[in-house]
Scaffold this active site. Structure first.
Site, PDB file in Angstrom:
ATOM      1  CE  LYS A 196      -3.919   1.981   2.596  1.00 20.23           C
ATOM      2  NZ  LYS A 196      -4.692   1.772   3.650  1.00 20.23           N
TER       3      LYS A 196
ATOM      4  CB  SER B 150      -8.055   3.922   2.937  1.00 24.10           C
ATOM      5  OG  SER B 150      -7.238   3.071   4.083  1.00 24.10           O
TER       6      SER B 150
ATOM      7  CB  SER C  53      -8.382   1.147   5.983  1.00 22.78           C
ATOM      8  OG  SER C  53      -9.211   2.476   6.208  1.00 22.78           O
TER       9      SER C  53
END
Length: 489
Positions: A80, A160, A184
């Site tokens: 990420k 997210s 998330s």
């Protein structure tokens, strides 16, 4: 060779050890998939790094060196874009950091890479991890690999960590690093039909992780199976003297304790989670899984978490307040975007106005207001007091039970072009936020498909530092329900 992409991490590991295929072959097939992907999951691709790692791994295996072989050696992974990677652009998917290249490595990505994992690139996300649909990225939205059966409509991957979940579900990488502040990792995993796990707050170092809300942020993993999540967590968990919140507790080999035995375990079903807005399909699977767990020897009991109803407002006050403080460093002076002006104060204003997206600005404004003179006691301090009550609810519950079973999200994934208002987006996190506020470990496990052919998931919440038991319980659910991702055509 494309079949290699559908293997689990454990299967890839065994194949490499037995020389069924080489690390270069394994990595190259994933590089080709990443190069041709249409999900917008990867925003920075690093094939040269992945190939270099793969060649080193093949050399290692060819020499048949003795010693411990990491289960992640040669495994293609994505990271990420919230985790700093030395020499590789790290943006948090914000215009503010569009060209930022760190000179250091985050601890969790460093542990992952030192274990021999091959980094394919950096994954798309909501800007500064603020969002639940991966629609707030400066680099555009991520698409879910799943689509509605009725009309073929595209749906969001969640957020997210939407890029992380979509890349794993799309067989672009075997596993991915994500982050979980209010859900998330778990919510996007639920939307994409994969497994998302967050450990106890402090199990993973936050060093080198671009801060959103420091008292909530925690690294996590997204994989296609519970056992693969255990393997990744083993690598990234551990004490780090560069993070003052890092736990010194020893990290067991999580995968070694997943024996599928849950006889005598008590599973709590919080009555407060049976609220309006949950789809009937999720309620059906919730009841079915509860019944299956009883059949496996567990006891299912109703519990109460009375302060759950305050979790969403408390979370958004606290995370916005911490975000307004953490993001104050992006002022155009030291690094990141700078919009020049004649006056310093105007440069600050223009830089932040252009560099941040709407959702980030919204949370900064909310947080700054909550921390301002005259409002601190009224909002932020009260939110922290209620957070303590929420945590105490869990502590009392775990005196009588071993695990908690709840939905991961109230509904299936919504349409990619649907734009729910911010309040509805906040409520989407209603089931994941409480565990984050309490700092508890939690894992989302797919349990079936909706009538539209979209993934549905449940969440196991464990007691502090009981990742072993949590993973074992999740593995039983997975065994009973099957791996939903295998149903994807």
């Amino acid at each position: 060779m494309n079949e290699l992409r559908k293997l689990s991490i454990a299967q890839m590991h065994n194949g490499l050890k037995q020389r069924d295929f080489s690390a270069v072959e394994l990595v190259e097939v994933h590089i080709n998939a990443v190069e041709n992907e249409k999900l917008n999951a990867f925003i920075t691709k690093t094939p040269e790094i992945a190939i270099k790692t793969a060649k080193a791994i093949d050399e290692y295996f060819s020499q048949q060196k003795s010693g411990i072989i990491s289960p992640l050696m040669g495994i293609p992974v994505g990271i990420k874009d919230l985790f700093c990677t030395k020499g590789v652009k790290t943006t948090a998917c914000s215009k503010m950091l569009e060209n930022f290249v760190p000179t250091y490595e985050s601890t969790v990505s460093d542990l992952l890479l030192k274990s021999g994992a091959a980094m394919l690139g950096k994954l798309n996300m909501d800007e500064f991890a603020m969002g639940s649909a991966n629609a707030n990225s400066y680099f555009g939205p991520v698409e879910n690999v799943w689509t509605r059966e009725s009309d073929g409509g595209k749906v969001v991957p969640g957020g997210s960590s939407g890029g992380s979940a979509a890349s794993v579900a799309g067989f672009l990488c075997a596993g991915a690093l994500g982050s979980d502040t209010g859900g998330s990792v778990r919510q996007p995993a639920a939307y994409c039909g994969v497994v998302g796990a967050k450990p106890t707050y402090g199990r993973c170092s936050r060093f080198g992780m671009i801060a959103f809300a420091s008292s909530l942020d925690q690294a996590g993993v997204i994989t296609r199976s519970v056992s693969d999540s255990a393997l990744m967590l083993e690598v990234i968990c551990g004490y780090d003297n560069k993070d003052s919140t890092s736990s010194k507790r020893s990290v067991p080999r999580f995968s070694s304790f997943m024996n599928g035995n849950i006889k005598g375990k008590r599973i709590g079903i919080p009555k407060e989670y049976k609220m309006d807005g949950i789809s009937k399909e999720i309620i059906y699977h919730w009841e079915k899984v509860s019944s299956d767990l009883k059949g496996s020897g567990a006891e299912v009991v109703e519990i109460t978490l009375p302060h759950t109803k305050y979790a969403i407002p408390v979370y958004y006050l606290i995370c916005s307040a911490e975000a307004s403080s953490n993001l104050a460093r992006y002022d155009g002076v030291r690094y990141g975007l700078r919009v020049d002006a004649d006056i310093l104060e105007e440069m600050y204003s223009l830089t932040r106005a252009e560099g941040f997206g709407k959702e980030v600005k919204r949370r900064i404004l909310i947080g700054a207001y909550a921390l301002s003179s005259g409002h601190y006691n009224e909002y932020y301090e009260k939110a922290q007091c209620i957070r303590a009550l929420i945590r105490n609810d869990f502590i009392k519950a775990f005196e009588k039970i071993d695990y908690i079973l709840v939905p991961s999200a109230p509904t299936e994934a919504f349409g990619l072009n649907e734009k729910p208002d911010p309040l509805i987006m906040c409520i989407n996190d209603v089931f994941t936020v409480p565990a984050s506020l309490a700092g508890l470990p939690a894992i989302s496990v797919p349990v079936g498909l909706s009538n539209e052919g979209l993934p549905l998931a449940l969440q196991v919440i464990g007691n502090y530092y009981d990742e072993v038991g949590m993973l074992n319980m999740a593995s039983v659910i997975e065994q009973n329900c099957g791996r939903v991702i295998e149903l994807h055509s």
